[in-house]
Scaffold this active site. Structure first.
Site, mmCIF file in Angstrom:
data_model
loop_
_atom_site.group_PDB
_atom_site.id
_atom_site.type_symbol
_atom_site.label_atom_id
_atom_site.label_comp_id
_atom_site.label_asym_id
_atom_site.label_seq_id
_atom_site.Cartn_x
_atom_site.Cartn_y
_atom_site.Cartn_z
ATOM 1 N N ILE A 1 1.078 -1.214 0.033
ATOM 2 C CA ILE A 1 -0.039 0.119 0.037
ATOM 3 C C ILE A 1 0.934 1.097 -0.023
ATOM 4 C CG2 ILE A 1 -1.673 1.230 1.195
ATOM 5 C CD1 ILE A 1 -2.928 -1.346 2.260
ATOM 6 N N PRO A 2 1.104 1.840 -1.021
ATOM 7 C CA PRO A 2 2.157 2.740 -1.382
ATOM 8 C C PRO A 2 2.232 4.384 -0.576
ATOM 9 C CG PRO A 2 0.972 2.736 -3.374
ATOM 10 C CD PRO A 2 0.537 1.816 -2.351
ATOM 11 N N CYS A 3 2.278 4.148 0.509
ATOM 12 C CA CYS A 3 2.373 5.362 1.229
ATOM 13 C C CYS A 3 3.611 6.434 0.953
ATOM 14 C CB CYS A 3 2.144 5.469 2.793
ATOM 15 S SG CYS A 3 3.231 4.227 3.416
ATOM 16 N N HIS A 4 4.664 5.744 0.289
ATOM 17 C CA HIS A 4 5.710 6.496 0.050
ATOM 18 C C HIS A 4 5.412 7.229 -1.281
ATOM 19 C CE1 HIS A 4 5.764 2.902 -2.459
ATOM 20 N NE2 HIS A 4 6.602 3.491 -3.310
ATOM 21 N N ARG A 5 4.483 7.188 -2.044
ATOM 22 C CA ARG A 5 4.149 7.997 -3.229
ATOM 23 C C ARG A 5 3.416 9.282 -2.708
ATOM 24 N NH1 ARG A 5 1.774 2.856 -6.485
ATOM 25 N NH2 ARG A 5 3.951 1.856 -6.597
#
Length: 156
Positions: free
Chosen positions: A114-118
């Site tokens: 779940i790409p919270c780094h984006r």
């Protein structure tokens, strides 16, 4: 809860499964190692992601959180590989404020998948609660963009 660990360029990661879904991705090597079909698949997809051979994870996820946080995490999953959004843009999708989106991002139990780094701050990179913080976020963004754009934003 079954878990399986793997070595990655950003350190050891441990993926956990419950009731047929991924429920956590944590930094560090887990004490117990269980090779379920789903965890082996998750490990293979994570290896492919770090080898730049996978741009979208195909894994069932069931992050535990409030209804609002789950809404934010669903919105995160709509951000394409190699793209970014600001906390404000994500708030427009999921509701709430940029601050509440930031808090939900920090509580994401399944980072990378779940790409919270984006998600970026309106004035730059923003924070990251996983691994080595902002350095890990820069690494993941650079990996996805195939550049060193975000590394260049690092303070001298």
């Amino acid at each position: 809860m079954p878990q399986l660990s793997l070595h990655t360029p950003i350190g050891d990661l441990t993926v956990s499964e419950e009731d047929g879904a991924i429920v956590a991705l944590d930094w560090g090597w887990g004490r117990d190692q269980t090779e379920t079909a789903l965890l082996v698949r998750a490990r293979a997809q994570l290896h492919a992601y770090f080898d730049c051979e996978l741009t979208a994870f195909d894994l069932p996820v069931a992050p535990a959180g409030t209804p609002y946080r789950r809404a934010v995490w669903r919105a995160l999953q709509t951000i394409p590989y190699g793209a970014t959004r600001t906390y404000g843009q994500l708030a427009a999708l999921a509701g709430g404020s940029a601050r509440s989106v930031g808090q939900a991002n920090g509580a994401n139990p399944i980072p990378i998948i779940i790409p919270c780094h984006r998600v970026l701050a309106s004035n730059g990179l923003g924070g990251y609660s996983g691994g080595d913080g902002s350095d890990t976020k820069r690494y993941l963004l650079d990996l996805e963009t195939g550049s060193h754009l975000f590394t260049q934003l690092a303070p001298a």
